[in-house]
Design a protein around this motif. Structure first.
Motif, PDB file in Angstrom:
ATOM      1  N   ARG A 130      -0.237   6.385  13.250  1.00 31.29           N
ATOM      2  CA  ARG A 130       0.813   6.426  14.504  1.00 31.29           C
ATOM      3  C   ARG A 130       1.627   5.446  14.799  1.00 31.29           C
ATOM      4  N   CYS A 131       0.492   4.452  15.077  1.00 33.97           N
ATOM      5  CA  CYS A 131       1.040   3.108  15.625  1.00 33.97           C
ATOM      6  C   CYS A 131       1.945   2.252  14.567  1.00 33.97           C
ATOM      7  N   GLN A 132       1.624   2.328  13.187  1.00 34.06           N
ATOM      8  CA  GLN A 132       2.255   1.803  12.148  1.00 34.06           C
ATOM      9  C   GLN A 132       3.740   2.401  11.973  1.00 34.06           C
ATOM     10  N   GLN A 133       3.564   3.661  12.254  1.00 31.50           N
ATOM     11  CA  GLN A 133       5.005   4.526  12.077  1.00 31.50           C
ATOM     12  C   GLN A 133       5.745   4.104  13.160  1.00 31.50           C
ATOM     13  N   ILE A 134       5.401   3.864  14.474  1.00 28.80           N
ATOM     14  CA  ILE A 134       6.054   3.335  15.708  1.00 28.80           C
ATOM     15  C   ILE A 134       6.517   1.860  15.495  1.00 28.80           C
ATOM     16  N   GLU A 135       5.651   1.019  14.813  1.00 28.12           N
ATOM     17  CA  GLU A 135       6.269  -0.264  14.317  1.00 28.12           C
ATOM     18  C   GLU A 135       7.321  -0.204  13.603  1.00 28.12           C
ATOM     19  N   GLU A 136       7.116   0.688  12.463  1.00 27.70           N
ATOM     20  CA  GLU A 136       8.092   0.646  11.527  1.00 27.70           C
ATOM     21  C   GLU A 136       9.637   1.253  12.268  1.00 27.70           C
ATOM     22  N   GLU A 137       9.499   2.002  13.253  1.00 28.28           N
ATOM     23  CA  GLU A 137      10.582   2.717  13.712  1.00 28.28           C
ATOM     24  C   GLU A 137      11.241   1.378  14.746  1.00 28.28           C
ATOM     25  N   LEU A 138      10.163   0.885  15.247  1.00 31.09           N
ATOM     26  CA  LEU A 138      10.861  -0.497  16.169  1.00 31.09           C
ATOM     27  C   LEU A 138      11.342  -1.348  15.222  1.00 31.09           C
ATOM     28  N   GLN A 139      10.882  -1.722  13.925  1.00 32.35           N
ATOM     29  CA  GLN A 139      11.723  -2.511  13.314  1.00 32.35           C
ATOM     30  C   GLN A 139      13.063  -2.443  12.776  1.00 32.35           C
ATOM     31  N   ILE A 140      13.180  -0.903  12.351  1.00 32.59           N
ATOM     32  CA  ILE A 140      14.262  -0.389  12.116  1.00 32.59           C
ATOM     33  C   ILE A 140      15.352  -0.499  13.245  1.00 32.59           C
ATOM     34  N   LEU A 141      14.939  -0.146  14.649  1.00 36.19           N
ATOM     35  CA  LEU A 141      15.846  -0.250  15.758  1.00 36.19           C
ATOM     36  C   LEU A 141      16.161  -1.645  15.854  1.00 36.19           C
ATOM     37  N   GLN A 142      15.206  -2.704  15.700  1.00 34.27           N
ATOM     38  CA  GLN A 142      15.608  -4.151  15.941  1.00 34.27           C
ATOM     39  C   GLN A 142      16.602  -4.314  14.884  1.00 34.27           C
ATOM     40  N   ASN A 143      16.398  -4.025  13.651  1.00 30.05           N
ATOM     41  CA  ASN A 143      17.675  -4.435  12.518  1.00 30.05           C
ATOM     42  C   ASN A 143      18.893  -3.599  12.817  1.00 30.05           C
ATOM     43  N   ALA A 144      18.795  -2.500  13.303  1.00 27.26           N
ATOM     44  CA  ALA A 144      20.047  -1.776  13.902  1.00 27.26           C
ATOM     45  C   ALA A 144      20.593  -2.459  15.054  1.00 27.26           C
ATOM     46  N   THR A 145      19.838  -3.194  15.820  1.00 27.22           N
ATOM     47  CA  THR A 145      20.207  -3.956  17.005  1.00 27.22           C
ATOM     48  C   THR A 145      21.010  -5.084  16.618  1.00 27.22           C
ATOM     49  N   ASN A 146      20.167  -5.691  15.485  1.00 29.22           N
ATOM     50  CA  ASN A 146      20.813  -7.083  14.981  1.00 29.22           C
ATOM     51  C   ASN A 146      21.953  -6.485  14.156  1.00 29.22           C
ATOM     52  N   LEU A 147      22.181  -5.581  13.392  1.00 34.20           N
ATOM     53  CA  LEU A 147      23.405  -5.105  12.838  1.00 34.20           C
ATOM     54  C   LEU A 147      24.534  -4.892  13.987  1.00 34.20           C
ATOM     55  N   GLU A 148      24.168  -4.193  14.696  1.00 34.26           N
ATOM     56  CA  GLU A 148      25.245  -4.029  16.071  1.00 34.26           C
ATOM     57  C   GLU A 148      25.935  -5.474  16.544  1.00 34.26           C
ATOM     58  N   SER A 149      24.795  -6.373  16.512  1.00 30.70           N
ATOM     59  CA  SER A 149      25.123  -7.852  17.021  1.00 30.70           C
ATOM     60  C   SER A 149      26.137  -8.554  15.985  1.00 30.70           C
ATOM     61  N   VAL A 150      25.693  -8.359  14.728  1.00 24.80           N
ATOM     62  CA  VAL A 150      26.634  -8.802  13.768  1.00 24.80           C
ATOM     63  C   VAL A 150      27.816  -8.124  13.847  1.00 24.80           C
ATOM     64  N   GLN A 151      27.842  -6.843  13.799  1.00 26.22           N
ATOM     65  CA  GLN A 151      29.258  -5.990  13.850  1.00 26.22           C
ATOM     66  C   GLN A 151      30.076  -6.421  14.905  1.00 26.22           C
ATOM     67  N   THR A 152      29.447  -6.662  16.059  1.00 23.14           N
ATOM     68  CA  THR A 152      30.230  -7.104  17.334  1.00 23.14           C
ATOM     69  C   THR A 152      30.800  -8.527  16.965  1.00 23.14           C
ATOM     70  N   ASP A 153      30.031  -9.561  16.503  1.00 29.57           N
ATOM     71  CA  ASP A 153      30.628 -10.669  16.187  1.00 29.57           C
ATOM     72  C   ASP A 153      31.750 -10.589  15.093  1.00 29.57           C
ATOM     73  N   ILE A 154      31.694  -9.900  14.159  1.00 27.35           N
ATOM     74  CA  ILE A 154      32.616  -9.771  12.922  1.00 27.35           C
ATOM     75  C   ILE A 154      33.923  -9.266  13.824  1.00 27.35           C
ATOM     76  N   GLN A 155      33.880  -8.011  14.746  1.00 24.09           N
ATOM     77  CA  GLN A 155      34.809  -7.712  15.407  1.00 24.09           C
ATOM     78  C   GLN A 155      35.625  -8.837  16.268  1.00 24.09           C
ATOM     79  N   GLN A 156      34.792  -9.580  16.763  1.00 29.39           N
ATOM     80  CA  GLN A 156      35.281 -10.647  17.725  1.00 29.39           C
ATOM     81  C   GLN A 156      36.043 -11.648  16.604  1.00 29.39           C
ATOM     82  N   MET A 157      35.573 -11.794  15.481  1.00 30.51           N
ATOM     83  CA  MET A 157      36.031 -12.896  14.837  1.00 30.51           C
ATOM     84  C   MET A 157      37.650 -12.379  14.121  1.00 30.51           C
ATOM     85  N   LYS A 158      37.326 -11.053  13.722  1.00 27.95           N
ATOM     86  CA  LYS A 158      38.792 -10.280  13.219  1.00 27.95           C
ATOM     87  C   LYS A 158      39.745 -10.568  14.307  1.00 27.95           C
ATOM     88  N   LYS A 159      39.554 -10.195  15.669  1.00 24.49           N
ATOM     89  CA  LYS A 159      40.265 -10.552  16.595  1.00 24.49           C
ATOM     90  C   LYS A 159      41.052 -11.882  16.877  1.00 24.49           C
TER      91      LYS A 159
END
Length: 85
Positions: A27-56
């Protein structure tokens, strides 16, 4: 209780703990995996925000460059008109 029965009983308690801990670990390993995915998603969102800012910023710089190009062309034309008169 016979020695055998006591040993089996202790082993059953140990097995229950083992099964519980294995389930908790999974159960904890599954939670860890989900948190890593969420962290990657957060990083992805951050990169996407940076990309939008750079395009602007790129669009803004392109507009400035176009305006400067027009000014350079106009200044060049004015210089040629002045010298040709």
């Amino acid at each position: 209780m016979s020695h055998f029965n006591r040993l089996v009983s202790e082993q059953m308690v140990t097995m229950e703990k083992l099964l519980y801990l294995q389930a908790e670990l999974e159960r904890c390993q599954q939670i860890e995996e989900e948190l890593q995915i969420l962290q990657n998603a957060t990083n992805l969102e951050s990169v996407q925000t940076d990309i939008q800012q750079m395009k602007k910023e790129l669009r803004e710089i392109q507009l400035i460059f176009e305006k400067q190009t027009e000014e350079v062309i106009n200044a060049y034309r004015e210089t040629n008109l002045t010298h040709s008169m």
